[in-house]
Write an enzyme that holds these catalytic residues in place. Structure first.
Site, PDB file in Angstrom:
ATOM      1  N   ASP A  42      -9.963   2.861   1.567  1.00  0.00           N
ATOM      2  CA  ASP A  42     -10.075   2.414   2.971  1.00  0.00           C
ATOM      3  C   ASP A  42     -10.559   3.595   3.801  1.00  0.00           C
ATOM      4  OD1 ASP A  42      -9.191  -0.222   2.781  1.00  0.00           O
ATOM      5  OD2 ASP A  42      -7.079   0.322   3.061  1.00  0.00           O
ATOM      6  N   LYS A  45       0.806  -1.231   0.000  1.00  0.00           N
ATOM      7  CA  LYS A  45       0.000   0.000   0.000  1.00  0.00           C
ATOM      8  C   LYS A  45       0.839   1.282   0.000  1.00  0.00           C
ATOM      9  CE  LYS A  45      -4.185  -1.809   2.153  1.00  0.00           C
ATOM     10  NZ  LYS A  45      -5.223  -1.630   3.146  1.00  0.00           N
TER      11      LYS A  45
END
Ligand code: NAP
Length: 291
Positions: free
Chosen positions: A110, A74
């Site tokens: 997210d 990420k």
């Protein structure tokens, strides 16, 4: 519902990470594509750290429409992208890539998914005091979206990596010109901090299977004035959520964040309104089956 055959025109999306075997994203997205009759398919690709740059080049070469990015890529994927959504840039982490004719843009759904899940339960962060437990990857995204939306934050992380909490608090304070307190996640600090808290967020992995008998906050500290958001989604009802319900608190489970981060990625790739309930039910079926 249209038949799900893969054709010569099928548009491909997927997830890259290591490991990826347990991801629920393929089930959620493929069910959603079928529900809307879209000629799309979603696959999981296990990509090791040293192969990340090649995988991103391959994404362009194969004209894959988009990817989710999970642990451990990420953060390391950022310099490999052409553009970053401003929030993803601030957070310093990307979980969704959109490929527009060879131009790769990174997003952090997210963070956006967490906010959407909160709002779906009629909870607006502006002006609220939030106690954030954890300072790992997910906590970072959540800290930024909450600060961006006007919440006041306290962060507690276990002693082992207290410097992560300090680092997150400093970065948030600088980015938003706010005061963010931080400290060690222990019983005394929890008792003190929870007093003025409106929203309690568990962004640690405490309570996750196989440690489902554990909770980061003892039941005695929970009360009905709290909104308790546990981002752990396996089990889908954690001990923290169960005890928060028993205490009369409003609760939001990790499945909601998972579904909304997926739904927002789906919308970025397809430009269609995501079938959120269908995605939720498909993820729930997997979680129930794995129990
Ligand atoms: P991460 O980067 O590894 O961070 C884990 C966090 O949990 C760190 O703050 C870590 O503290 C803390 N922690 C781990 N074990 C602990 C213990 N025994 N006592 C106290 N704190 C402990 O992982 P992540 O990606 O942020 O994920 C955290 C959790 O959120 C996982 O359960 C993951 O499945 C879940 N998650 C859910 C969603 C969703 O969509 N619902 C999205 C992302 C993640 P240290 O800093 O001291 O190691």
């Amino acid at each position: 519902m249209k038949d799900a055959a893969i054709t010569g025109k099928t548009i491909v999306c997927g997830v890259i990470g290591d490991p990826v075997e347990h991801t629920m994203s393929p089930v959620m997205h493929n069910t959603a594509f079928r529900q809307l009759g879209l000629d799309y398919a979603y696959l999981a690709f296990r990509v090791k750290g040293e192969a990340l740059a090649a995988a991103i080049k391959g994404l362009k070469a194969l004209n894959i429409r988009g990817l989710n990015v999970t642990i451990p890529h990420k953060v390391t994927v950022l310099p490999l992208l052409d553009r970053l959504d401003p929030l993803a840039e601030k957070i310093g982490a990307v979980n969704t890539i959109v490929n527009d004719a060879g131009v790769l843009t990174g997003y952090n759904t997210d963070a956006a998914g967490f906010l959407q899940a909160l709002r779906e339960k009629d909870t607006e962060p502006r002006g609220k005091q939030v106690l954030l437990l954890g300072a790992g990857g997910a906590a970072r995204a959540i800290g930024f979206i909450l600060a961006e939306n006007g919440a006041q934050l306290s962060i507690l992380n276990r002693m082992q990596e207290l410097s992560w909490a300090e680092d997150l608090a400093i970065r948030l304070s600088r980015s938003y010109d706010i005061k963010v307190s931080f400290g060690e996640l222990n019983a005394e600090n929890l008792r003190r901090a929870i007093d003025g808290t409106d929203i309690l967020v568990n962004a640690t992995s405490v309570g996750m299977t196989p440690g489902a008998d554990r909770t980061p906050v003892s039941a005695a500290l929970l009360c009905s004035k709290l909104v308790v958001f546990d981002i752990v989604y396996n089990p889908f009802e954690t001990r923290l959520i169960r005890e928060a319900k028993d205490a009369g608190a409003r609760t939001i489970d990790g499945l909601e964040m998972l579904v909304w981060q997926g739904a927002l990625a789906f919308e970025l790739w397809t430009d269609k309104k995501p079938p959120v309930e269908v995605m939720r039910q498909s993820a729930l079926r997997v979680l129930r089956y794995e129990k």
